[in-house]
Write an enzyme that holds these catalytic residues in place. Structure first.
Site, mmCIF file in Angstrom:
data_model
loop_
_atom_site.group_PDB
_atom_site.id
_atom_site.type_symbol
_atom_site.label_atom_id
_atom_site.label_comp_id
_atom_site.label_asym_id
_atom_site.label_seq_id
_atom_site.Cartn_x
_atom_site.Cartn_y
_atom_site.Cartn_z
ATOM 1 N N CYS A 193 0.863 -1.172 0.000
ATOM 2 C CA CYS A 193 0.000 0.000 0.000
ATOM 3 C C CYS A 193 0.902 1.224 0.000
ATOM 4 C CB CYS A 193 -0.967 -0.012 1.177
ATOM 5 S SG CYS A 193 -0.131 -0.014 2.781
ATOM 6 N N HIS A 236 -3.629 -23.073 29.897
ATOM 7 C CA HIS A 236 -5.010 -23.399 29.501
ATOM 8 C C HIS A 236 -5.192 -22.991 28.037
ATOM 9 C CE1 HIS A 236 -9.388 -23.375 29.392
ATOM 10 N NE2 HIS A 236 -9.404 -23.983 30.574
#
Length: 623
Positions: free
Chosen positions: A26, A543
């Protein structure tokens, strides 16, 4: 560093051309789609001279280069070669979040057409300046020719977007241009001019609608074309495909575009403009304060590309934009002000030089180098830009500032803020820009920032990490991924650190490794969590994902056993990240120090929003 060497180093640190499925750019960034994110050396790229920053964002890997991005991209393209395919299989992209895919599409469609509309926009400003100075008459032939120059790109914008969208959606550019030609066919444009209602085709209405300068109709049409073309091409025998496929495509798509896609896209675009106008009408100055204050965040996340359709819609409908571009220009000055304040205060020679160069770039409307190279890294200067953007954003809305050209929003944009009907438009713009610059400069000095103590382009926190590594046990990251602030974790137990000092990581790879040398203390039956104990007695619970206990072990494969000794970096659990996400689960993984109260120091490094690899330090622990 030469552009060729910089490009070669970037490609090598991404994992080589074999790891790149698509490369484009870009205004300031090299953008890549990669096969394996874990192979990308983000930190290594950030350290390269010539690279302002690097990050994974919206499913892309982005390297912030600045003004020389086109030169660097040419070298990247020559290295990547045939691997840089616009028609690569992007099935993996379908797994990204919808919002990420949307911004990826917006970036891919609008970036290539910016030079054309920027040139036309600047020409509009020059023409307005000539009028104000009295150097040209609106009745002269010269004025008519200059009007053609400034209006052509906007009038025929559907053609430009058709080509760009065809490349993005991987379909023939020539078929896409034919669809745009149908929208701007003389019968349609003449019908609009004469006020006629439309035509009839097979009992269906073909309304006369002015599609010049529209955005959404052609994008919708080309998107649908990409599917219709593939379907027909699959059905038609290869011996007659060259002639029969495009014939059937035209018979289906042109009527469909004129009857369905075009009118729907026009109405959607119209209501987008109405919605923005409603926000400003009812929010007034508050809307400018809110959007102006958040503009730096939009740039950081890449969300600013989502404003392109709104800007072009306003340009096509009203001839100016008073919603987004005025906020962009004051944001540019705010970023420049903060960067110059950093250069004024820092004692680090390299940071001073970087801040000056990126500040100048921001003055010219290219803000990413200042954002990623200076202000975001130091954090508080970015907060200063948000304050300045909010105040100056409220000002431009209060003054009703209008921008008449879609160009880079910096000092060179003054001509597109000249309004022959209201000379004060430019005056109000300049006042707001000065206010943005001064507030950002002063607020950066007031808020301060943690200066880089050594003459190197490392951030303060990276230096801090290095010094800490010798003071206690290093706890490495068990995952490759992006670190998230705990407040972003949608689980109060984890975000509140009820179980102990924690860090949240959004994984980008499918393997969990040991963060230290130690022992496997516990493996949960559902395989989604594991407990470890280091040699110094630190207990850690990892976790994987939120609520993934409900999967009952599906998509998880445990590589170790309870009681087994493990070494730092050893594989513990592999998991199918894509499958877990497809089941509707959040993959944010928590690393929790469950007995941190037994240690004199458990220091969590400040890594929010940084992409880290396995074994990179996340905690420093002392007995």
């Amino acid at each position: 560093m030469s552009q060729e060497k910089l490009a070669r180093d970037i490609v090598n640190k991404i994992g080589g051309k074999e790891n790149i499925t698509r490369a484009w750019h870009c205004v300031t960034r090299l953008r890549f789609h990669v096969k394996d994110e874990s192979k990308v050396d983000v930190d290594g790229i950030r350290k390269l001279t010539g690279a302002m920053g690097a990050q994974f964002q919206n499913g892309q890997f982005q390297v912030i280069i600045g003004n020389k991005v086109m030169e660097v991209f040419k070298e990247v393209e020559s290295i990547v070669g045939s691997n840089n395919k616009s028609d690569v299989d992007e099935s993996s992209a379908s797994k990204k979040k919808l919002l990420s895919r949307f911004f990826d599409m917006i970036s891919g469609v609008f970036s290539p057409v910016i030079p054309a509309i920027a040139g036309a926009g600047m020409m509009k400003g020059i023409l307005a300046l000539l009028q104000v100075l009295g150097w040209i008459s609106v009745e002269s032939d010269a004025y008519q020719v200059l009007t053609i120059i400034s209006d052509a790109a906007f009038y025929f914008l559907p053609f430009l977007l058709a080509i760009s969208a065809a490349k993005r959606f991987k379909v023939s550019e020539y078929l896409a241009v034919a669809l745009a030609g149908a929208l701007l066919y003389p019968t349609i444009t003449a019908g609009v001019a004469s006020g006629e209602s439309g035509l009839k085709f097979l009992g269906m209405s073909v309304p006369f609608i002015g599609y010049s300068a529209t955005v959404i109709p052609i994008i919708i049409a080309v998107w649908i074309l990409s599917y219709v073309y593939k379907l027909i091409n699959r059905i038609v025998p290869s011996t007659v495909r060259v002639v029969l496929t495009p014939t059937l495509v035209f018979l289906i798509m042109i009527p469909f575009t004129l009857i369905v896609a075009g009118p729907i896209g026009f109405v959607v675009g119209d209501y987008v403009g109405i919605a923005v106008a409603w926000i400003y009408e009812h929010g007034g100055v508050f809307a400018g304060i809110l959007i102006g204050g958040l503009m730096p965040v939009f740039v950081v996340t890449g969300m600013h590309y989502g404003f392109a359709p709104i800007i072009l819609q306003n340009m096509g409908k009203y001839g100016y934009d008073n919603a987004i571009l005025p906020l962009n220009i004051v944001n540019s000055l705010a970023q420049a002000g903060a960067a110059f304040a950093v250069s004024f205060r820092t004692k680090n020679k390299k940071l001073k030089s970087l801040a000056v160069s990126t500040g100048v770039s921001a003055l010219l409307g290219v803000t990413e180098p200042a954002v990623f190279g200076v202000n975001l890294k130091l954090k508080r200067p970015l907060y200063a830009t948000m304050i300045a953007g909010a105040i100056s954003g409220g000002m431009v809305v209060y003054f009703g500032v209008k921008c008449f050209g879609f160009i880079l929003q910096g000092l060179e944009a003054f001509p597109v803020y000249i309004d022959p009907a209201s000379p004060m438009n430019l005056v109000y713009t300049i006042i707001s820009m000065i206010v943005a610059f001064i507030i950002a400069f002063v607020m950066t000095l007031i808020l301060g920032f943690e200066d880089v103590p050594a003459d190197e382009e490392e951030s303060t926190k990276e230096n801090k990490t290095t010094s800490l590594s010798h003071e206690g046990e290093e706890i490495g990251s068990p995952l490759t991924g992006k670190v998230l602030p705990l407040q972003d974790v949608p689980d109060k137990t984890f975000s509140g650190e009820i179980l102990g000092e924690s860090i949240a990581i959004e994984p980008s790879a499918n393997i969990l490794v040991s963060p230290f040398d130690g022992t496997v203390a516990m493996i949960y039956p559902t395989k989604h969590a594991i407990g470890l104990r280091s040699e110094n007695g630190l207990e850690v619970l990892i976790h994987i994902g939120l609520e993934t206990v409900n999967l009952e072990g599906r998509f998880f494969d445990v590589k170790v056993e309870q009681g087994q000794r493990v070494q730092k970096g050893q594989d513990l659990i592999s998991f199918d990240r894509e499958a877990i996400i497809s089941e509707g689960y959040n993959m944010v993984t928590l690393v929790i120090m469950t007995n941190s109260d037994q240690f004199s120091t458990v220091e969590k490094l400040d890594l929010d929003y940084q992409v880290i690899k396995t074994e990179e330090q996340i905690f420093n622990v002392q007995k």
